[in-house]
Design a protein around this motif. Sequence first.
Motif, PDB file in Angstrom:
ATOM      1  N   THR A 128       0.808  -1.231   0.000  1.00 43.51           N
ATOM      2  CA  THR A 128       0.000   0.000   0.000  1.00 43.51           C
ATOM      3  C   THR A 128       0.834   1.271   0.000  1.00 43.51           C
ATOM      4  N   GLU A 129       2.149   1.156  -0.099  1.00 45.27           N
ATOM      5  CA  GLU A 129       2.959   2.372  -0.221  1.00 45.27           C
ATOM      6  C   GLU A 129       2.453   3.170  -1.422  1.00 45.27           C
ATOM      7  N   PRO A 130       2.076   4.426  -1.243  1.00 42.47           N
ATOM      8  CA  PRO A 130       1.550   5.209  -2.373  1.00 42.47           C
ATOM      9  C   PRO A 130       2.593   5.329  -3.483  1.00 42.47           C
ATOM     10  N   MET A 131       2.236   4.933  -4.686  1.00 47.87           N
ATOM     11  CA  MET A 131       3.176   4.904  -5.815  1.00 47.87           C
ATOM     12  C   MET A 131       3.200   6.257  -6.527  1.00 47.87           C
ATOM     13  N   THR A 132       3.733   7.253  -5.849  1.00 46.05           N
ATOM     14  CA  THR A 132       3.814   8.580  -6.440  1.00 46.05           C
ATOM     15  C   THR A 132       4.861   8.634  -7.543  1.00 46.05           C
ATOM     16  N   GLY A 133       5.915   7.821  -7.456  1.00 44.20           N
ATOM     17  CA  GLY A 133       6.959   7.820  -8.477  1.00 44.20           C
ATOM     18  C   GLY A 133       6.422   7.506  -9.866  1.00 44.20           C
ATOM     19  N   PRO A 134       5.745   6.368 -10.056  1.00 43.65           N
ATOM     20  CA  PRO A 134       5.161   6.086 -11.366  1.00 43.65           C
ATOM     21  C   PRO A 134       4.144   7.134 -11.807  1.00 43.65           C
ATOM     22  N   ALA A 135       3.350   7.642 -10.868  1.00 46.60           N
ATOM     23  CA  ALA A 135       2.360   8.666 -11.217  1.00 46.60           C
ATOM     24  C   ALA A 135       3.045   9.938 -11.693  1.00 46.60           C
ATOM     25  N   SER A 136       4.145  10.303 -11.033  1.00 45.96           N
ATOM     26  CA  SER A 136       4.889  11.498 -11.419  1.00 45.96           C
ATOM     27  C   SER A 136       5.493  11.337 -12.802  1.00 45.96           C
ATOM     28  N   ARG A 137       6.062  10.171 -13.046  1.00 42.23           N
ATOM     29  CA  ARG A 137       6.673   9.922 -14.359  1.00 42.23           C
ATOM     30  C   ARG A 137       5.617   9.987 -15.462  1.00 42.23           C
ATOM     31  N   ALA A 138       4.446   9.413 -15.220  1.00 42.06           N
ATOM     32  CA  ALA A 138       3.384   9.401 -16.230  1.00 42.06           C
ATOM     33  C   ALA A 138       2.815  10.791 -16.475  1.00 42.06           C
ATOM     34  N   LEU A 139       2.879  11.666 -15.471  1.00 42.75           N
ATOM     35  CA  LEU A 139       2.285  12.991 -15.599  1.00 42.75           C
ATOM     36  C   LEU A 139       3.003  13.853 -16.646  1.00 42.75           C
ATOM     37  N   TRP A 140       4.292  13.545 -16.895  1.00 44.56           N
ATOM     38  CA  TRP A 140       5.035  14.350 -17.874  1.00 44.56           C
ATOM     39  C   TRP A 140       4.452  14.221 -19.273  1.00 44.56           C
ATOM     40  N   THR A 141       3.770  13.120 -19.556  1.00 45.20           N
ATOM     41  CA  THR A 141       3.156  12.985 -20.879  1.00 45.20           C
ATOM     42  C   THR A 141       2.036  13.999 -21.076  1.00 45.20           C
ATOM     43  N   GLN A 142       1.464  14.470 -19.979  1.00 43.28           N
ATOM     44  CA  GLN A 142       0.427  15.499 -20.049  1.00 43.28           C
ATOM     45  C   GLN A 142       1.034  16.893 -20.061  1.00 43.28           C
ATOM     46  N   LEU A 143       2.122  17.078 -19.315  1.00 45.64           N
ATOM     47  CA  LEU A 143       2.703  18.401 -19.148  1.00 45.64           C
ATOM     48  C   LEU A 143       3.598  18.814 -20.301  1.00 45.64           C
ATOM     49  N   LEU A 144       4.206  17.833 -21.004  1.00 39.73           N
ATOM     50  CA  LEU A 144       5.200  18.153 -22.031  1.00 39.73           C
ATOM     51  C   LEU A 144       4.945  17.352 -23.300  1.00 39.73           C
ATOM     52  N   PRO A 145       5.222  17.935 -24.467  1.00 36.88           N
ATOM     53  CA  PRO A 145       5.118  17.184 -25.724  1.00 36.88           C
ATOM     54  C   PRO A 145       6.324  16.264 -25.885  1.00 36.88           C
ATOM     55  N   PRO A 146       6.246  15.262 -26.747  1.00 44.16           N
ATOM     56  CA  PRO A 146       7.402  14.395 -26.990  1.00 44.16           C
ATOM     57  C   PRO A 146       8.593  15.216 -27.489  1.00 44.16           C
ATOM     58  N   GLY A 147       9.796  14.770 -27.107  1.00 40.66           N
ATOM     59  CA  GLY A 147      10.994  15.468 -27.551  1.00 40.66           C
ATOM     60  C   GLY A 147      12.029  15.572 -26.465  1.00 40.66           C
ATOM     61  N   ALA A 148      13.006  16.429 -26.681  1.00 39.38           N
ATOM     62  CA  ALA A 148      14.150  16.533 -25.773  1.00 39.38           C
ATOM     63  C   ALA A 148      13.754  17.007 -24.380  1.00 39.38           C
ATOM     64  N   VAL A 149      12.764  17.911 -24.310  1.00 36.15           N
ATOM     65  CA  VAL A 149      12.375  18.432 -22.990  1.00 36.15           C
ATOM     66  C   VAL A 149      11.720  17.333 -22.156  1.00 36.15           C
ATOM     67  N   ARG A 150      10.873  16.518 -22.785  1.00 32.14           N
ATOM     68  CA  ARG A 150      10.277  15.411 -22.035  1.00 32.14           C
ATOM     69  C   ARG A 150      11.344  14.391 -21.644  1.00 32.14           C
ATOM     70  N   ASP A 151      12.309  14.136 -22.529  1.00 29.69           N
ATOM     71  CA  ASP A 151      13.407  13.230 -22.178  1.00 29.69           C
ATOM     72  C   ASP A 151      14.202  13.782 -20.994  1.00 29.69           C
ATOM     73  N   ALA A 152      14.357  15.108 -20.942  1.00 29.21           N
ATOM     74  CA  ALA A 152      15.045  15.727 -19.805  1.00 29.21           C
ATOM     75  C   ALA A 152      14.262  15.496 -18.518  1.00 29.21           C
ATOM     76  N   ALA A 153      12.927  15.534 -18.618  1.00 25.80           N
ATOM     77  CA  ALA A 153      12.095  15.265 -17.441  1.00 25.80           C
ATOM     78  C   ALA A 153      12.289  13.836 -16.957  1.00 25.80           C
ATOM     79  N   TYR A 154      12.359  12.887 -17.887  1.00 20.21           N
ATOM     80  CA  TYR A 154      12.587  11.498 -17.505  1.00 20.21           C
ATOM     81  C   TYR A 154      13.974  11.330 -16.878  1.00 20.21           C
ATOM     82  N   SER A 155      14.957  12.039 -17.437  1.00 20.46           N
ATOM     83  CA  SER A 155      16.307  11.988 -16.871  1.00 20.46           C
ATOM     84  C   SER A 155      16.317  12.564 -15.459  1.00 20.46           C
TER      85      SER A 155
END
Length: 412
Positions: free
Chosen positions: A122-149
């Motif tokens: 039951t540990e809240p999985m904020t990490g995966p949720a945070s990673r998935a949120l970048w698909t909403q906040l940023l378009p595909p490309g170098a900036v989104r890759d920077a977010a993943y990095s």
Amino acid sequence: MSESVSPSDYRSALSAPGAAAPVITSLLARLPIAMIGLALLLYVEQETGTFAAAGLVSASTLTGVAFGSVLQGRVMDRVGPTVPLLVMSGIFTVLVAAEIAAIEMGATVTVLTVLAFTVGLTEPMTGPASRALWTQLLPPGAVRDAAYSYEAISMEVFFILGPGLAGLLVAMPWPGTGVVAGSACMVVGSVGFACTPAARRHRPLPQERPTGSMLGALATPGMRTVAVAALGFGALLGMVEVAVPAAAEEAGKPALGGLMLSVLSISSVIVGILYGMRPWPRPMHLRLPALLLGFAALIALLALPGTLWGLGLALLLAGSLITPQSTAHSVALELAAPVGTATEAFGWVITAVTLGAAAGQSLSGHLVERSGPPLAFVVAGAIGALLALALWLRRATLLPSTIHSEATLATM
């Protein structure tokens, strides 16, 4: 293939409209990610006087995390992160309190182990949720890759801070302080993240909803290839996490074991930032096997130094390929994960790394007991090489043409 990123891409990602609140709250939620299991282990050992019981409880927590990350991710992909995170935060709080009460009352190891599994689950999985949120906040490309990095680098920082904080807090007058502090930090951060406008708006579009496959994110061969890469990465890390403290103890300086492990993360963070600017190999289907093979070779070289100073320098070199692998796994999900499974897919990466680490720690412990740390390093290198070969044989599953064909079939 992913694009090279620059320092300006990191700034653009973190300053994107709507990103500030999720970034800050997710940092708070993930700070104790490497802290709770260790804090619980140290707490149980202090109260029971046995590392055997403490290790069992800690391993049960990790197993729960491995299952929970996938299950929670699958739910978030269907309804968004807000409701699941709020519900899990509440249940997690109750179960942590129950675990602490059981420890204080001297409950059996069986009870403590079962409760520990539910705590991890039951540990809240904020990490995966945070990673998935970048698909909403940023378009595909170098900036989104920077977010993943950035996500991968921040995790490395927390893996440095978490164990140190756990060791510091267990020395407080009450040894359960670390468990309470880590859990409170995770709950406050997760609730805060769940309540941010970006998280509350995050809903899968009709065309992005996952299919009914029982395998979920693992339905595509490419996703299974990424899982194998994460499993191998976790197994090598797990073997090192046991063998390095054993080497320090063998040298008569056991207190240096944890400090030496932190050397891995120092070079990992520095090289991870630089690697993002010019990743190699460029094609993802070649990058995953190459990075794992390189990491395996550097781990095998840890068997050569005859002093702790030499081992420390070798660890500094080996750590250079940690964040590049974490980033590659995250970016590879853009290619491999089925439509609508972004959160669950990252949950599978966490599960694979966790299970690999658990298996690696167990195997390394046996090898260290029988023949010493050098053998554990050599065997880790051999295992990594074999899994890198497996990734090479599966490389076609990450070719853009193959993935496109799979996606087309999935929508028919």
